[in-house]
Design a protein around this motif. Structure first.
Motif, PDB file in Angstrom:
ATOM      1  N   ARG A 249     -18.609   3.125  82.925  1.00 37.15           N
ATOM      2  CA  ARG A 249     -19.666   2.164  83.249  1.00 37.15           C
ATOM      3  C   ARG A 249     -21.006   2.868  83.420  1.00 37.15           C
ATOM      4  N   ASP A 313     -21.201  -3.309  82.193  1.00 40.94           N
ATOM      5  CA  ASP A 313     -21.290  -4.069  83.435  1.00 40.94           C
ATOM      6  C   ASP A 313     -20.846  -5.505  83.213  1.00 40.94           C
ATOM      7  N   SER A 314     -20.086  -6.020  84.141  1.00 40.75           N
ATOM      8  CA  SER A 314     -19.581  -7.394  84.057  1.00 40.75           C
ATOM      9  C   SER A 314     -20.096  -8.204  85.238  1.00 40.75           C
ATOM     10  N   ARG A 473     -13.423 -15.848  76.065  1.00 35.81           N
ATOM     11  CA  ARG A 473     -14.144 -15.984  77.335  1.00 35.81           C
ATOM     12  C   ARG A 473     -13.630 -17.176  78.139  1.00 35.81           C
ATOM     13  N   GLU A 503     -16.470  -6.237  75.384  1.00 38.90           N
ATOM     14  CA  GLU A 503     -16.934  -7.131  76.445  1.00 38.90           C
ATOM     15  C   GLU A 503     -15.770  -7.561  77.331  1.00 38.90           C
ATOM     16  N   SER A 506     -14.670  -4.790  79.667  1.00 41.84           N
ATOM     17  CA  SER A 506     -15.605  -4.553  80.771  1.00 41.84           C
ATOM     18  C   SER A 506     -15.305  -5.510  81.917  1.00 41.84           C
ATOM     19  N   HIS A 507     -14.906  -6.757  81.578  1.00 42.31           N
ATOM     20  CA  HIS A 507     -14.496  -7.707  82.618  1.00 42.31           C
ATOM     21  C   HIS A 507     -13.227  -7.229  83.329  1.00 42.31           C
ATOM     22  N   SER A 510     -13.797  -4.304  85.676  1.00 45.14           N
ATOM     23  CA  SER A 510     -14.453  -4.691  86.928  1.00 45.14           C
ATOM     24  C   SER A 510     -13.463  -5.349  87.884  1.00 45.14           C
TER      25      SER A 510
END
Length: 583
Positions: A249, A313-314, A473, A503, A506-507, A510
């Motif tokens: 990150r 970053d999420s 998503r 993407e 990254s979620h 986190s």
């Protein structure tokens, strides 16, 4: 016609197409040559499927010209049909028909009769290694075998051109290699092959690639030439002390870095400019951390062409509270399988499997199609009853308290189990209700998920009409609605392009930093690198377990000193086959 022209099977000139005024393809110019596999690569919505459908004569171009074997696919469709084989993403196998009955049906449709039919069947069944399974229902075949049968049906009539739309989605690495070998032999025989794929390692093997983005052709040529253009920009950060996810990150926040991914305990980085390195001290990777140049991948060049990855970053970092365990639950045994077994009649799908997953850990279940990993996964979610042994989550026995345990779990199903005929807003409301939310709490949860996943512009759109990345998503938003401490992901990025996969992870990273425990199945071997530990399932048994680096070390040899995850996967399965044959 000169020799160079005779090598060209498909020619595009200023080819454009739009749907309801929305451009899908912009003035494409390209040639598809015989005797090689041409890779068609691009993110979701790039226009790959539209282009293949135009070539197959299923759509009519708005402008420009398209010639397939010198013919217009729309006006000369009947003449072209015998020369072209088209295998769409969801090839229409009839699952209640046998392998042989499917072949017979497609032979009838393609006008292959008499002695030519019998010769074709024998040749294709031998070619795909399906001769032993002619009486098996197509619905009972593994994912890889279904793709082989689809390929066999597509090849009936001996076409000169083969169009393949994502043929390896949801297929394990062994079946992918087998399918690739078969198609390569067809190209070696002079066939023109256009292979649409979201697997960039697959595209590296192609003779040429067409890289697309938002309907435009970004690159056409040799994949090796594109990778060579990235020399000096691909690095491996090794010797990391501490949390590798947090190091990644921090690296992605550096202006010198345009992309990064986990690779075992190391972090793989792509620089904006060769020679301009991030400040190692700012990464807080420990005193022994070092950067080493590595061979560029096509994925590095692909993401560079798109302007870089999505960052690390999420917004979930701020939204999700720390995951807490109930009193008495062992943090080292949040998810537990003990001698876990599932039988279907006389068939043992999961055979005495053992594993323990710690709080805040990502545990990957890997295995070939039909190996038993999905059965194991569904038992641990409480979706399938356990035949014998034990399955526990958060201290709850799934034999006795499956309903209570499911309230602790966020579940993201393979193919995103959304209701395609409901709007995005209706899906969010429905799934939040399933997880027991109502009233002001439900409205707040839906509002938060819309904000976190940027779904506002799509709320009125039916889920089935969303681009694949946004379906992903929405599916993750639905799974997280009740802020679960456990997250079960069943092939969560199948068919999704590399940018959307970045993407997504990254979620997940986190969430793990918040203490959420994750269990995941996947066929993407680079994705397996994100796991803290992996269990490799084959023929219902756990044949290997450990960190990604430990599994790779198990198969390292003088001939293969630095194996990748796919090498480890295939070598461990083949080793188990040899051990079984010897006993």
């Amino acid at each position: 016609m000169n020799t160079a022209d005779s090598d060209i099977a498909i020619r595009l000139r200023s080819l454009s197409h739009a749907f309801a005024g929305r451009p899908a393809l912009h003035a494409l110019d390209a040639d598809i040559r015989r005797g090689i596999i041409t890779g068609l690569v691009g993110p979701d919505g790039a226009g790959k499927t539209t282009l293949l459908r135009l070539m197959a004569g299923l759509l009519k171009p708005d402008s420009g010209s398209l010639q397939v074997e010198g013919l217009d696919p729309v006006t000369a469709g009947d003449a072209l049909r015998t020369q072209l084989g088209y295998m769409p993403q969801k090839f229409g196998l009839y699952e209640d028909l046998t392998v042989l009955e499917n072949l017979t049906l497609y032979a009838d449709l393609r006008g292959v009769t008499g002695a030519a039919r019998e010769e074709s069947f024998q040749r294709l069944l031998a070619f795909t290694d399906l001769a032993r399974f002619t009486d098996r229902l197509a619905g009972k075949l593994s994912g890889g075998m279904k793709q082989k049968l689809g390929l066999a049906c597509t090849l009936l009539g001996s076409p000169r051109i083969l169009l393949l739309d994502e043929p390896c989605v949801g297929v394990d690495p062994i079946s992918r290699r087998e399918l690739w070998r078969m198609v390569s032999s067809l190209a070696d025989g002079g066939m023109a092959v256009l292979w649409s794929t979201s697997y960039l390692d697959e595209a590296e093997l192609c003779g040429e690639v067409l890289l697309m983005h938002e309907g435009r052709l970004q690159y056409s040529g040799s994949p090796q030439a594109l990778m060579d253009s990235m020399q000096g920009r691909s690095l491996l950060l090794q010797g990391i002390a501490g949390n590798r996810r947090q190091v990644l990150r921090r690296a992605l926040r550096c202006p010198q870095v345009i992309d990064g991914a986990l690779q075992g305990h190391a972090v793989r980085l792509v620089l904006r400019t060769a020679g301009e390195l991030p400040d190692l001290s700012s990464l807080q990777a420990g005193p022994d951390a070092s950067l080493q140049a590595v061979k560029p991948r096509l994925e590095d060049a692909f993401i560079d062409l798109l302007g870089g990855g999505p960052g690390g970053d999420s917004p979930l970092t701020e939204h999700m509270p720390p995951a807490r365990l109930p009193d008495g639950v062992d943090a080292d045994a949040v998810i537990v399988a003990e001698q876990l077994t599932r039988r279907f009649g006389d068939f043992v799908a999961t055979d005495h499997v053992d594993f323990r997953i710690r709080r805040g850990e990502i545990f990957g279940l890997l295995g070939p199609n039909g190996a038993g990993k999905s059965t194991t996964f569904k038992m641990m979610c409480g979706l399938l009853p356990v035949s014998s042994g034990a399955a526990r989550v958060m201290g709850l026995d799934l034999k006795k308290s499956a309903s209570q345990a499911r309230q602790q779990i966020g579940y993201m199903a393979q193919k995103f189990a959304l209701y395609s005929n409901l709007s995005v807003a209706q899906n969010l409301e429905f799934f939040s209700g399933i997880y027991g939310l109502s009233g002001a709490r439900q409205r707040a949860a839906v509002t938060d998920m819309v904000r976190v996943f940027a779904l506002q512009p799509f709320l009125a759109m039916n889920a089935g009409e969303l681009p694949l990345g946004f379906k992903q998503r929405l599916a993750l938003a639905c799974a997280l609605m009740h802020q679960p401490p456990l997250l079960f992901l069943d092939e969560p990025t199948s068919g999704v392009d590399p940018v959307s996969r970045r993407e997504f992870w990254s979620h997940i990273n986190s969430l793990v930093d918040k203490g959420v425990t994750v269990m995941v199945t996947t066929h993407f071997m680079d994705e397996a690198e994100y796991c803290d530990r992996i269990g490799l399932v084959y023929r219902g048994r756990m044949i290997a377990s450990g960190t990604p680096d430990e599994l790779k070390a198990m198969v390292a040899s003088p001939a293969l000193p630095d194996p990748g995850m796919e090498d480890a996967f295939i070598a461990l399965v083949e080793r188990d086959d040899r051990l079984r044959e010897a006993t």
